[in-house]
Design a protein around this motif. Structure first.
Motif, PDB file in Angstrom:
ATOM      1  N   ARG A 263       0.659  -1.127   0.069  1.00 30.35           N
ATOM      2  CA  ARG A 263      -0.050   0.228   0.062  1.00 30.35           C
ATOM      3  C   ARG A 263       0.720   1.404   0.047  1.00 30.35           C
ATOM      4  O   ARG A 263       1.836   1.467   0.816  1.00 30.35           O
ATOM      5  N   ASP A 265       1.940   5.023   0.645  1.00 32.08           N
ATOM      6  CA  ASP A 265       1.939   5.798   2.273  1.00 32.08           C
ATOM      7  C   ASP A 265       0.485   6.719   1.926  1.00 32.08           C
ATOM      8  O   ASP A 265       0.261   7.257   0.860  1.00 32.08           O
ATOM      9  N   GLU A 266       0.174   7.079   3.052  1.00 34.12           N
ATOM     10  CA  GLU A 266      -1.117   7.864   3.242  1.00 34.12           C
ATOM     11  C   GLU A 266      -1.059   9.200   2.724  1.00 34.12           C
ATOM     12  O   GLU A 266      -2.007   9.752   1.924  1.00 34.12           O
ATOM     13  N   ARG A 267       0.291   9.875   2.606  1.00 35.68           N
ATOM     14  CA  ARG A 267       0.187  11.317   1.936  1.00 35.68           C
ATOM     15  C   ARG A 267       0.142  10.880   0.448  1.00 35.68           C
ATOM     16  O   ARG A 267      -0.640  11.776  -0.124  1.00 35.68           O
ATOM     17  N   LEU A 269      -1.614   8.785  -1.134  1.00 34.44           N
ATOM     18  CA  LEU A 269      -3.001   8.052  -1.293  1.00 34.44           C
ATOM     19  C   LEU A 269      -3.875   9.386  -1.256  1.00 34.44           C
ATOM     20  O   LEU A 269      -4.865   9.545  -2.028  1.00 34.44           O
ATOM     21  N   ASP A 270      -3.834  10.231  -0.002  1.00 33.10           N
ATOM     22  CA  ASP A 270      -4.402  11.378  -0.126  1.00 33.10           C
ATOM     23  C   ASP A 270      -4.618  12.233  -1.385  1.00 33.10           C
ATOM     24  O   ASP A 270      -5.612  12.740  -1.963  1.00 33.10           O
ATOM     25  N   ARG A 273      -6.775  10.446  -3.986  1.00 36.18           N
ATOM     26  CA  ARG A 273      -8.147  10.610  -3.480  1.00 36.18           C
ATOM     27  C   ARG A 273      -8.773  12.027  -3.844  1.00 36.18           C
ATOM     28  O   ARG A 273      -9.838  12.114  -4.353  1.00 36.18           O
ATOM     29  N   ASP A 278      -8.724   5.402  -5.691  1.00 36.33           N
ATOM     30  CA  ASP A 278      -8.427   4.511  -4.648  1.00 36.33           C
ATOM     31  C   ASP A 278      -7.582   3.397  -4.508  1.00 36.33           C
ATOM     32  O   ASP A 278      -7.540   2.851  -5.844  1.00 36.33           O
TER      33      ASP A 278
END
Length: 341
Positions: A263, A265-267, A269-270, A273, A278
């Protein structure tokens, strides 16, 4: 000396670029890249509309990917003109491929000539040499004409794609380019994707003659599942949805699905988004389909894509394991699903 394995890839866009960039380094394979001819945006679309040529963009990417001079050639051939009014916005590679095709009188011959210039390690084949427009039918019955319009939804919502089909320009039908059928008939393995499902991969499969050819061959078909969904095309898709959608278009099971497990990293993925994109999860396992799950992620430049070398290692493992009855994850056929780290 081991026999040569014939690998046929089917797709288009940046997904095929990443796949072929890795495959060309595997020894003992012969690559044939089958490429969609439905691109209608940017420089490619202008050349198609102004000169009546087949779209060169995805073909160019595949030739560059297979070239040992890839990095140098990419800098030169993807450089865009800025000064001349007529040339502005076009890149050098698209113009060169178009001029080679017009001079020889044949788009496939022009493709072969550019591949020869760049010492491409494989064949690049247009899925058709008939001009056609890709049309998407949405769940509300409305239709969108042109790959570029389908690829870039307008607004914040759009009905889901129910079907896609081709509309020929100057003839009653669209036919598959015969060397494509020959390559598929002789293939040891077929690889679909990665790439935008309805605008890069499926446009190849709906060319008349492709489905019948893929149904009759014995070679296994593997799908490289996209890492991220695409707004307007694959909203909320899981890996099983990609598999089942493609099976519906080829009317036969997909033998294996190659799935990224890492997966981002969230940064990052943001950032995706914000484009309504996704991360693709496995979800429920597809029926009859072997899952090969590995870390395939590449995120340089804040772009989420398949890492060419990682993807090539997985495919090389599939080819090697076929000799002893194992799948690409190291499990014997019929064993439970294999999972990567």
């Amino acid at each position: 000396m081991k026999p040569t394995v014939r690998v046929v890839t089917i797709g288009g866009g940046s997904g095929q670029y990443a796949l072929l960039s890795g495959l060309k380094h595997i020894e003992g394979i012969r690559i044939s890249a089958v490429v969609s001819m439905m691109d209608s945006g940017g420089s490619t679309g202008r050349l198609r509309d102004e000169l009546g040529t087949l779209p060169p963009g995805d073909i160019l990417k595949c030739i560059l990917a297979l070239s040992p001079h890839q990095e140098m050639a990419r800098v030169i051939l993807q450089k865009r003109f800025r000064r001349d009014r007529r040339l502005k916005g076009h890149n050098a590679g698209n113009m060169l491929l178009t001029m080679l095709s017009r001079y020889t009188g044949s788009f496939p011959t022009g493709v072969q000539a550019l591949a020869e210039i760049l010492d491409a390690r494989g064949k690049v084949l247009p899925v058709t040499i008939d001009r056609a427009t890709l049309v998407a039918e949405l769940s509300d019955g409305s239709r969108i004409f042109g790959e570029s319009a389908i690829d870039t939804p307008r607004g914040h919502q759009r009905e889901t794609i129910r079907d896609v089909f081709l509309v020929p320009h100057h003839s009653h039908s669209v036919t598959v380019f015969p060397p494509v059928l020959k390559a598929i008939d002789r293939a040891g393995i077929i690889i679909l994707g990665p790439g935008d499902l309805f605008t890069s991969t499926i446009p190849n499969l709906i060319v008349p003659g492709m489905r019948d050819c893929l149904r009759r061959i014995e070679a296994p078909i593997y799908l490289v599942v996209n890492i991220m969904t695409k707004f307007g095309e694959t909203n909320y898709f899981q890996a099983s949805d990609f598999v089942e959608t493609l099976e519906g278009f080829i009317d036969r099971p997909v033998d294996g699905a190659i799935i990224n497990t890492r997966r981002p990293d969230e940064r990052l993925l943001d950032l995706y988004r914000q484009q309504k994109s996704d991360f693709v999860t496995v979800g429920r396992p597809p029926e009859r389909c072997r899952l090969i799950m590995e870390d395939l992620l590449e995120t340089s430049g804040d772009v989420i894509r398949h890492h060419p070398a990682k993807l090539a290692r997985v495919i090389e493992g599939i080819m090697r394991s076929s000799e002893d009855g194992r799948d690409g994850s190291g499990h014997r056929r019929g064993d439970p699903v294999g999972r990567g780290p």
